[in-house]
Scaffold this motif. Structure first.
Motif, PDB file in Angstrom:
ATOM      1  N   GLN A 397       0.307  -1.338   0.027  1.00 49.43           N
ATOM      2  CA  GLN A 397       0.103  -0.044  -0.066  1.00 49.43           C
ATOM      3  C   GLN A 397       0.619   1.202   0.315  1.00 49.43           C
ATOM      4  O   GLN A 397       0.751   2.228  -0.854  1.00 49.43           O
ATOM      5  CB  GLN A 397      -1.285  -0.170   0.547  1.00 49.43           C
ATOM      6  N   THR A 400       2.038   3.046  -3.271  1.00 45.16           N
ATOM      7  CA  THR A 400       1.299   3.628  -3.836  1.00 45.16           C
ATOM      8  C   THR A 400       0.704   5.542  -3.500  1.00 45.16           C
ATOM      9  O   THR A 400       0.049   5.951  -4.134  1.00 45.16           O
ATOM     10  CB  THR A 400      -0.597   2.874  -4.461  1.00 45.16           C
ATOM     11  N   ALA A 401       1.243   5.785  -2.371  1.00 49.40           N
ATOM     12  CA  ALA A 401       1.915   6.910  -2.542  1.00 49.40           C
ATOM     13  C   ALA A 401       2.600   7.638  -2.967  1.00 49.40           C
ATOM     14  O   ALA A 401       3.493   7.618  -4.130  1.00 49.40           O
ATOM     15  CB  ALA A 401       1.433   6.881  -0.693  1.00 49.40           C
ATOM     16  N   TYR A 402       2.879   8.599  -1.759  1.00 51.64           N
ATOM     17  CA  TYR A 402       4.457   9.925  -2.949  1.00 51.64           C
ATOM     18  C   TYR A 402       5.168   9.443  -2.185  1.00 51.64           C
ATOM     19  O   TYR A 402       5.990   9.574  -1.005  1.00 51.64           O
ATOM     20  CB  TYR A 402       3.927  11.484  -1.498  1.00 51.64           C
ATOM     21  N   ASP A 430       5.530   8.771   1.663  1.00 50.81           N
ATOM     22  CA  ASP A 430       5.553   7.810   2.241  1.00 50.81           C
ATOM     23  C   ASP A 430       6.721   7.183   2.243  1.00 50.81           C
ATOM     24  O   ASP A 430       7.739   6.475   3.331  1.00 50.81           O
ATOM     25  CB  ASP A 430       4.429   6.949   1.576  1.00 50.81           C
ATOM     26  N   ARG A 710      -3.583  13.195  -3.119  1.00 49.23           N
ATOM     27  CA  ARG A 710      -3.526  11.972  -3.652  1.00 49.23           C
ATOM     28  C   ARG A 710      -4.039  10.972  -2.792  1.00 49.23           C
ATOM     29  O   ARG A 710      -4.591   9.528  -2.450  1.00 49.23           O
ATOM     30  CB  ARG A 710      -2.172  11.633  -3.668  1.00 49.23           C
ATOM     31  N   TYR A 711      -3.310  11.821  -1.149  1.00 51.98           N
ATOM     32  CA  TYR A 711      -3.797  11.279   0.247  1.00 51.98           C
ATOM     33  C   TYR A 711      -5.007  10.546   0.619  1.00 51.98           C
ATOM     34  O   TYR A 711      -5.725   9.790   0.932  1.00 51.98           O
ATOM     35  CB  TYR A 711      -3.096  11.293   1.009  1.00 51.98           C
ATOM     36  N   LEU A 714      -6.403   7.782  -1.918  1.00 53.20           N
ATOM     37  CA  LEU A 714      -5.870   5.911  -2.094  1.00 53.20           C
ATOM     38  C   LEU A 714      -6.800   5.731  -2.078  1.00 53.20           C
ATOM     39  O   LEU A 714      -6.681   3.808  -2.656  1.00 53.20           O
ATOM     40  CB  LEU A 714      -4.604   6.660  -0.471  1.00 53.20           C
ATOM     41  N   TRP A 717      -7.896   4.682  -5.521  1.00 58.10           N
ATOM     42  CA  TRP A 717      -5.812   4.064  -6.239  1.00 58.10           C
ATOM     43  C   TRP A 717      -6.126   2.598  -6.085  1.00 58.10           C
ATOM     44  O   TRP A 717      -5.942   1.513  -6.716  1.00 58.10           O
ATOM     45  CB  TRP A 717      -5.215   5.290  -6.051  1.00 58.10           C
ATOM     46  N   TYR A 718      -6.326   2.329  -4.374  1.00 56.06           N
ATOM     47  CA  TYR A 718      -5.913   0.790  -4.303  1.00 56.06           C
ATOM     48  C   TYR A 718      -6.986   0.292  -4.686  1.00 56.06           C
ATOM     49  O   TYR A 718      -6.975  -1.150  -5.454  1.00 56.06           O
ATOM     50  CB  TYR A 718      -5.898   0.499  -2.665  1.00 56.06           C
ATOM     51  N   SER A 821     -12.591   7.386  -0.449  1.00 56.84           N
ATOM     52  CA  SER A 821     -12.268   8.330   0.319  1.00 56.84           C
ATOM     53  C   SER A 821     -11.671   7.982   1.488  1.00 56.84           C
ATOM     54  O   SER A 821     -12.842   7.593   2.230  1.00 56.84           O
ATOM     55  CB  SER A 821     -12.196   9.909  -0.687  1.00 56.84           C
ATOM     56  N   SER A 829       0.776   7.186   4.604  1.00 55.33           N
ATOM     57  CA  SER A 829      -0.569   6.190   4.520  1.00 55.33           C
ATOM     58  C   SER A 829      -0.912   5.257   5.564  1.00 55.33           C
ATOM     59  O   SER A 829      -2.031   4.569   5.764  1.00 55.33           O
ATOM     60  CB  SER A 829      -0.636   5.709   2.938  1.00 55.33           C
TER      61      SER A 829
END
Length: 961
Positions: A397, A400-402, A430, A710-711, A714, A717-718, A821, A829
C-alpha cells in the motif's frame, strides 16, 4: 578515472539526446535489408515465396500441454531456398488466443534460433481446455474455435487470417512481407549474393579460386561446390539484397562478430477494420500510433523496440527508450483485436493507415511467435493478455502514495532533515529514496559510512514515522577483488561473457564493471541471499529497492549498452535476449525482497527496463525526462501506452529529471503527479533543490493540496490496483478503452480515467493556461470534483471548457459511479488504516455503482481471503453495501478493522432535498445543499450524510426518502 567519468557523462547527456549515439534503421544491417520489402511488395507481380504443406496434429508440448485437437504443425517451404526447412505451428490457447510460430527445422547448422522468449514473458498455465477443429480443402485450412472465430490459412502463397463472424480482423502475410533468413556459412552467403547480383543483371566479378576467410570459425552446412545457383521463379532480389554486413558488422568503433550470420525475420500484420493502433511501448509518441511510412508520414523512422539508456529523450519520437513490449491493439468502433509478437531481439515496426492499418515488423533474431488476441473489445483484450502474461503485481500500500527522491540525498542527516521538513510543512510522505551516492565507491550493498555512519538507525528513525526508504541497486558490479559481490560472482562463474567466452567488463558508475547473467539459474539463489538480513546487515524491513540502468546501460558500449555478441547461459547471444535482460534482473530482485522475512511480504522494486510480463514484478518509470512543458504534455500518452500493455504501475519524474522548472510548471507537475499511478519526485544531481516544502506561499499550498489530494483518494487508487492484480485491467484507462464505440474520442490521450471510479483527470500542460478543454464521452452527467458543477448528460460526446487558474485543474466524476476516500490525511499512508471512509455517490441516469477493497497492505494474506471487498450500489433511493465476492467476511483482516466506519456519504445529483435518511429504521443526520440544474452553469444538489453509523465490514443499507 575520476576525471574521465564526469567528461563521459557530460558527453552522454549534455542538454539533449545525442541522436548520433543511437542507430536509425538504415544503420543496422537487418533493418536495412528487410524494410525495403514493404515498397517492393507494391510491384504488380510480387508474391510471397512461402507455402505450406498439409497439417498434422502437434505432439510436442508447448505452453502447458495443449489439447491434441487444438495444435497443428505445417511444413513450410520457400521457393527461394527449397532445400531449407521451416515449420509453422498453430496452437489454440485458453482465452481463444491463437498462437502462430515459425522456426527453422532440419538445419545442418550448429546454431539454433532463440526460442525461449515465451518462457520468460508468459505464465505456464494449466493445459489448454479448448475445442478447435480443422478442415483442409483445396489448399485452404480452416481452424474454427471459440465463438464464431476462425483461422483461415491459405497454403500457397502463405496467408493467415483471423476472422470473426466471417469477417477478417487480423491478417498475417497479407502483403507477402514474411521472410525468415536461414542459417548459412559465409561461403554460401557469398555465392547467394552473387546469384542475386546476376538476377539483377549486374556483372559478377569473382576472382576464380579466391580464398574466403572469416575471423570467427564457422561450421559449414554443406560443401560450397554442392550449392547450385537458384533458378528463381520469384525475383530473389526482392527478399535478399546485397549486404556486406551479414557476418560481421561495424558501427563507429564497435565490431559485432555475428558468428551465426544473418537470422533476421520480417512479417506483416494487417488489420482491415482498424482505424487506430495503440501500444508498442516504450516510445515518447502519441497513443494512437502515427504513420512511419508513406507519403506525408508523421515519422520517417519505424518504431524501435530496443531497451537503451537515453539521456534527455526527445518528447515526440519513435526512438527506442528503456522498455519494450511488442503488443498492439488495433481498434475501431466495430471492435478491437490485439497481437503480441514474442521476440526479444531488436525490432523495428512500421505503421501505415492504408486499407485499415498495415504494420511491418522486422526483428534481428529469434523465432516468429505471434499471439492473436481476438478481443472483441479493449476490456476483453486486457483479460486475454493477463491470461498469457499474468495480472499485475499487487503492490504494498505505501508504494501507491508519495515518493521523494533526488540524485542524491548525500548524508544520513539530510535524510532525517527531509522527514522533519515534510512534518513542519504538513505534507504527507511515504518513501524517501537514495540514489547511487549512498554506496561506497558505487559498490551497491556497501554503505558509505562516512556519509551514512549508522544506516540501520536511520532506517529505524524513518520507520518510526510510518515511512519507508528505497536504495538503488544497479546491475553493474564494481570490478575489484575487495568487493564481496564481485568475488562471489567470479567464484560462481555467473557473469555475462564476451564473444571469446571471457567475462565481459564495461564502464558504468563504479568504473570498470561486470554484469551478472540472470539467465543463469545459478545466480538466482545467490542473488536472493544478497538481500537477506544475514548477508546485507545494514538494512531493515523498511528498506526497498530501485533497479536502474538494467537495459543494461554500459557507458562505453555500442548505443550505451552491451555488445550484441556477448554470451549468456545456454549459449544464447545478447542480441537474442536483450529486451528481456532487464526483466530478469527485476524479477530476481523483487523475489529476494519478498522472502527476506519469515512471513513473505509484498516487495516494492522499481525498474527502468522492462518487457512483456514485467508488470508481475513491480513498477516502472519513464526515465530521464526533462522539466519542460513538452515533456509534461507528453507523459500522459506514455502512461497510457504502457498501461494497455500491462505496465500500468507507471510514473514520470515529477518536475523532470533534468532542468529547473519554474514554480508554475512545478505546480502543474505535482497536480499531474497526484494522478500518476506511481507518484515520485526526482531530480538530477545538478538541479536546484525543489522539495515541495522549500517554496513560499501560495506555491507551497498548491503543492501541499496536490499531495493531500493523492492521499485522500488512496482508497480509490487501491481499488484500481486490485483490479489490475486480479483482472489484468489497467490502473488508468484511455478513452478508447472506456468508450470503444466512440470513434471521435479514440485518439484522445491527454486525459484518462482512474480505474472504475468514474474519476476523469486531465493535467494542465500549457504555460499560462487559465482554461482547459476536456472531452466528455459518456451519455451521463459529469460533476466537478471540487465544486459539484454539473454538465448534464448528452447523447453525443462533446468538449467542455473549465477554468484552470494555477490552483485548479480538471478532475471530473462521471455520473453512475461511487468511489471511496479518506479525508483525514496523515503524515504517511500507513497511519490511515484505521481511519473512517467517505463515500462519494455521483448519480447517473440509472443510479450508481462502485467498490471498496481493503487489505493489510503488506503481506500476501489477501490471496488467502484476508481482505474486505464491498459492492456499493445506489438505486431507487437506497445505497447498499454488500459482500462483493463469496468469502469469509469475518477473516482476520476484517476483524482487525471491525471498528472502521463510514463517516460521510456525499450524494451528487439529487433533484430535491430528501424528507429523511434512515439506516435500519434509525434516522441519521444529513445536510442538503440545493443545486441549480437549470442555471447557466448548472450545479448539482449535494446531500451529505454525516456519521451514518455503518461499518465498512458489514452489509448495510441507507434509505434516502
Amino acid at each position: 578515472m575520476k576525471l574521465l567519468l564526469p567528461a563521459l557523462l557530460l558527453a552522454l547527456g549534455a542538454h539533449a539526446v545525442k541522436r548520433e549515439d543511437f542507430k536509425e534503421c538504415a544503420q543496422t544491417s537487418f533493418c536495412r535489408r528487410l524494410r525495403p520489402l514493404s515498397s517492393k511488395s507494391e510491384v504488380a507481380d510480387f508474391t510471397s515465396p512461402y507455402s505450406l504443406g498439409s497439417p498434422s496434429p502437434a505432439v510436442s508440448p508447448h505452453i502447458g500441454t495443449p489439447a491434441k485437437d487444438a495444435a497443428w504443425t505445417f511444413p513450410l517451404t520457400s521457393t527461394l531456398y527449397p532445400d531449407v526447412g521451416f515449420e509453422l505451428r498453430v496452437d489454440v490457447l485458453d482465452g481463444d488466443i491463437a498462437q502462430v510460430r515459425v522456426d527453422e527445422v532440419g538445419s545442418a547448422s550448429p546454431w539454433r534460433r532463440y526460442n525461449e522468449t515465451a518462457k520468460w514473458a508468459l505464465l505456464s498455465p494449466e493445459p489448454a481446455h479448448v475445442r478447435a477443429s480443422i478442415t483442409t480443402k483445396k489448399g485452404v485450412s480452416s481452424i474454427k474455435y471459440g465463438t464464431g472465430l476462425e483461422l483461415r490459412i491459405n497454403h500457397s502463397p502463405l496467408r493467415i487470417a483471423m476472422l470473426r463472424g466471417g469477417t477478417e480482423e487480423i491478417v498475417f502475410n497479407d502483403r507477402g512481407l514474411f521472410h525468415m533468413e536461414h542459417f548459412r556459412t559465409k561461403e554460401i552467403a557469398i555465392e547467394e549474393e552473387e546469384v542475386v547480383k546476376a538476377e539483377d543483371g549486374e556483372e559478377v566479378k569473382t576472382e576464380e579460386g579466391a580464398e574466403v576467410t572469416t575471423e570467427e570459425p564457422v561450421e559449414v552446412k554443406s560443401e560450397p561446390e554442392e550449392q547450385k545457383p537458384f533458378e528463381a521463379t520469384i525475383d530473389r532480389s526482392w527478399f535478399e539484397t546485397e549486404d556486406g554486413d551479414l557476418f560481421e558488422e561495424h558501427w563507429k568503433r564497435w565490431r559485432d562478430s555475428k558468428p551465426k550470420g544473418p537470422e533476421a525475420f520480417s512479417l506483416d500484420l494487417t488489420f482491415p477494420r482498424a482505424k487506430h493502433v495503440f501500444g508498442l511501448p516504450e516510445h515518447a509518441s502519441p497513443l494512437s500510433l502515427p504513420d512511419t511510412i508513406g507519403e506525408g508520414s508523421y515519422y520517417s523512422e519505424p518504431y524501435r523496440l530496443w531497451n537503451v539508456d537515453i539521456f534527455e529523450y526527445v518528447a515526440d519520437s519513435p526512438m527506442a527508450l528503456y522498455g519494450a513490449v511488442p503488443l498492439l491493439h488495433a481498434h475501431s468502433a466495430q471492435g478491437t483485436v490485439g497481437v503480441l509478437n514474442l521476440v526479444a531481439s531488436e525490432t523495428w515496426v512500421d505503421v501505415a493507415h492504408t486499407k485499415g492499418v498495415q504494420t511491418h515488423w522486422i526483428s534481428e533474431s529469434g523465432i516468429m511467435d505471434l499471439l492473436l488476441l481476438p478481443g472483441p473489445n479493449p476490456t476483453a483484450l486486457f483479460e486475454q493478455y493477463a491470461t498469457l502474461t499474468g495480472p499485475a503485481q499487487m503492490p504494498p500500500q505505501f508504494a501507491t502514495a508519495y515518493h521523494q527522491c533526488r540524485w542524491n540525498y548525500n548524508t544520513q542527516g539530510e535524510v532525517i532533515e527531509v522527514q522533519d521538513r515534510f512534518e513542519e510543512a504538513d505534507m504527507p510522505l511515504d518513501v524517501t529514496w537514495l540514489d547511487i551516492e549512498y554506496a561506497d565507491e558505487h559498490r551497491y550493498f556497501d554503505w558509505n559510512k562516512k556519509m551514512f555512519p549508522d544506516p540501520v538507525a536511520m532506517l529505524d528513525q524513518v520507520a518510526k514515522l510510518g515511512r519507508k526508504m528505497v536504495a538503488i541497486v544497479d546491475p553493474h558490479i564494481k570490478r575489484t577483488d575487495s568487493f564481496r559481490v564481485y568475488k562471489d560472482s567470479l567464484d560462481l562463474d555467473i557473469l555475462i561473457k564476451k564473444a571469446d567466452n571471457n567475462n565481459f567488463d564495461g564502464w558504468c558508475w563504479p568504473g570498470s564493471s561486470v554484469w551478472v547473467d540472470f539467465f543463469n539459474p545459478k545466480s538466482w539463489e545467490w542473488w536472493t541471499r544478497m538481500f537477506s538480513f544475514e548477508t546485507w546487515a545494514d538494512q531493515t524491513k523498511a528498506l526497498f529497492v530501485w533497479n536502474d540502468m538494467n537495459e543494461p546501460s554500459v557507458f562505453d558500449g555500442p548505443e550505451i549498452t552491451m555488445p550484441k555478441d556477448n554470451i549468456h547461459a545456454g549459449g544464447w547471444e545478447h542480441r537474442d535476449v536483450h529486451n528481456i535482460n532487464g526483466m530478469l534482473f527485476h524479477n530476481q530482485t523483487q523475489h529476494a525482497i519478498s522472502v527476506r522475512e519469515p512471513t513473505k511480504k509484498r516487495p516494492f522494486v522499481l525498474s527502468r527496463a522492462y518487457f512483456a510480463g514485467s508488470h508481475r514484478y513491480g513498477a516502472i518509470w519513464t526515465g530521464d525526462n526533462l522539466g519542460t512543458w513538452e515533456h509534461l504534455a507528453g507523459e500522459s500518452a506514455m502512461f497510457l501506452s504502457n498501461s494497455i500493455a500491462g505496465m500500468s504501475f507507471v510514473g514520470a519524474d515529477i518536475g523532470g529529471f533534468f532542468g529547473n522548472p519554474g514554480t508554475e510548471m512545478l505546480v502543474r507537475w505535482y497536480q499531474a503527479g497526484a494522478f500518476m499511478p506511481f507518484m515520485r519526485a526526482h531530480a538530477h544531481i545538478d538541479t536546484k533543490r525543489r522539495e515541495p516544502y522549500l517554496y513560499d506561499e501560495p506555491i507551497r499550498s498548491h503543492l501541499r493540496d496536490a499531495l493531500r489530494l493523492r492521499y485522500t483518494l488512496l482508497p480509490t487508487w487501491y481499488n484500481a490496483f486490485h483490479d489490475a492484480a486480479t483482472k489484468g485491467y489497467p490502473v488508468i484507462w484511455p478513452q478508447y478503452a472506456k468508450f470503444p464505440a466512440d470513434e471521435s474520442g479514440a485518439a484522445v490521450d491527454d486525459q484518462y480515467y482512474v480505474g472504475d471510479s468514474g474519476l476523469l483527470f486531465k493535467p494542465v500542460v500549457v504555460e499560462g493556461a487559465t482554461t482547459t478543454e476536456v472531452y466528455l464521452a459518456a451519455n451521463e452527467p459529469y460533476y466537478d470534483y471540487f465544486s459539484a458543477r454539473m454538465w448534464p448528460a448528452r447523447a453525443k460526446p462533446r468538449n467542455i471548457t473549465l477554468d484552470t487558474p494555477l490552483d485548479k485543474f480538471p478532475l471530473l466524476i462521471e455520473g453512475g459511479h461511487i468511489f471511496p476516500s479518506r479525508e483525514r490525511v496523515r503524515r504517511a499512508s500507513s497511519l490511515m488504516g484505521q481511519d473512517p471512509v467517505t463515500l462519494t455517490v455521483a448519480l447517473g441516469k440509472n443510479g450508481a455503482h462502485g467498490q471498496l477493497y481493503l487489505d493489510d497492505g503488506e503481506t500476501f494474506a489477501w490471496e488467502r481471503g484476508e481482505f474486505v471487498h464491498r459492492e456499493l450500489a445506489y438505486a431507487d433511493g437506497r445505497l447498499r453495501s454488500t459482500q462483493k465476492v463469496p468469502h469469509d467476511a469475518h477473516n482476520a483482516f476484517a476483524r482487525s478493522i471491525a471498528a472502521v466506519g463510514v463517516e460521510r456519504v456525499r450524494v451528487l445529483g439529487l433533484n430535491k432535498a430528501p424528507s429523511s435518511v434512515t439506516v435500519a429504521g434509525r434516522e441519521v443526520q444529513f445536510e442538503w445543499e440545493k443545486g441549480a440544474p437549470k442555471a447557466k452553469e448548472p450545479r448539482a444538489g449535494i446531500l451529505t450524510i454525516k456519521n451514518p453509523g455503518v461499518k465498512v465490514v458489514d452489509d448495510w443499507e441507507i434509505v434516502i426518502a
